[in-house]
Design a protein around this motif. Structure first.
Motif, PDB file in Angstrom:
ATOM      1  N   ILE A 151       0.839  -1.200   0.000  1.00 38.25           N
ATOM      2  CA  ILE A 151       0.000   0.000   0.000  1.00 38.25           C
ATOM      3  C   ILE A 151       0.874   1.250   0.000  1.00 38.25           C
ATOM      4  N   HIS A 193      -3.737   0.004  -5.716  1.00 41.37           N
ATOM      5  CA  HIS A 193      -3.629   0.688  -4.422  1.00 41.37           C
ATOM      6  C   HIS A 193      -4.974   0.678  -3.681  1.00 41.37           C
ATOM      7  N   VAL A 197      -6.078  -1.271  -0.168  1.00 43.37           N
ATOM      8  CA  VAL A 197      -6.647  -0.530   0.963  1.00 43.37           C
ATOM      9  C   VAL A 197      -7.962  -1.166   1.396  1.00 43.37           C
TER      10      VAL A 197
END
Length: 243
Positions: A151, A193, A197
């Motif tokens: 991340i 990304h 998350v």
């Protein structure tokens, strides 16, 4: 494009639901867990005011970790403080207008992302290099660390290498609040990304990351060392005395 947008809309609604309900369930479970004995880790404060100060030092400075292992403290504090700056920096995507304190923290959030990755790297290396830590490390520990590092790295890559349209990203997340769905940029690194998350949000309430709220319910930290002055009775013991 429409399929990707709809997929991520569903993914984040689902992740938010799992995160919130999971945290509520776990915190309620912590609250109802009996603490029948006085077991504060000594030396411990003897007053409620002292307990508050001790918890503040523990949350902000990681006092017990500092006393236990300096290297772990350095990397752990770097990660957590960096994560705080990154979180504050990302709040700009969820508010309009952006508050002035959030505007001030924007440049520091970039350095926070770097500190976060360095701290995670040190904590992960510890699980390979320290024999007793390697022995108790489970696959889930490595997966969580890998997830957090991915991340952080993907976020920094979008900042310095593969730029994306932050205006469209902000419109997408603001639209989630009002159910006014806006298209999400189809940049592969951004999609990765955001997916990572969302995975972190889903696993958070069921992983060791739950030490964040769990610290406040630890009887070794939140109890005053006053067994002589104040008799400690668990709820079930009070019921027995009343009979």
């Amino acid at each position: 494009m429409a399929f990707l947008t709809n997929f991520y809309v569903f993914l984040f609604y689902f992740a938010a639901l799992v995160l919130v309900t999971g945290l509520i369930f776990k915190i309620a479970q912590y609250t109802m867990t009996p603490a029948p004995l006085k077991i504060p880790t000594t030396p411990a404060p003897t007053t409620t005011h002292g307990v508050v100060l001790r918890m503040t030092r523990e949350v902000v400075l990681f006092e017990s970790l500092f006393r236990g292992n300096k290297w772990t403290w350095i990397f752990g504090w770097m990660f957590h403080f960096g994560l705080l700056l990154v979180t504050l920096r990302h709040l700009r995507y969820f508010m309009e207008p952006v508050w002035f304190p959030i505007q001030l923290v924007q440049p520091f959030g970039i350095y926070g992302g770097m500190a976060m990755i360095v701290g995670l790297g040190g904590l992960w290396a510890r699980r390979f290099l320290v024999d007793r830590v390697r022995y108790i490390s489970s696959p889930s520990d490595h997966l969580i660390l890998a997830l957090l590092i991915l991340i952080g790295c993907s976020g920094l890559l979008m900042k310095f290498v593969f730029h994306t349209d932050v205006v469209e990203i902000k419109a997408f997340f603001l639209g989630l609040y009002s159910y006014d769905i806006q298209p999400l940029p189809a940049d592969p690194l951004l999609l990765l990304h955001l997916f990572l998350v969302a995975v972190l949000m889903i696993v958070f309430p069921y992983s060791k990351l739950l030490h964040a709220p769990g610290l406040f319910f630890s009887p070794t930290r939140n109890q005053a060392d006053n067994p002589r002055e104040v008799r400690h009775l668990a709820p079930w013991a009070k019921q027995l005395e009343q009979k």
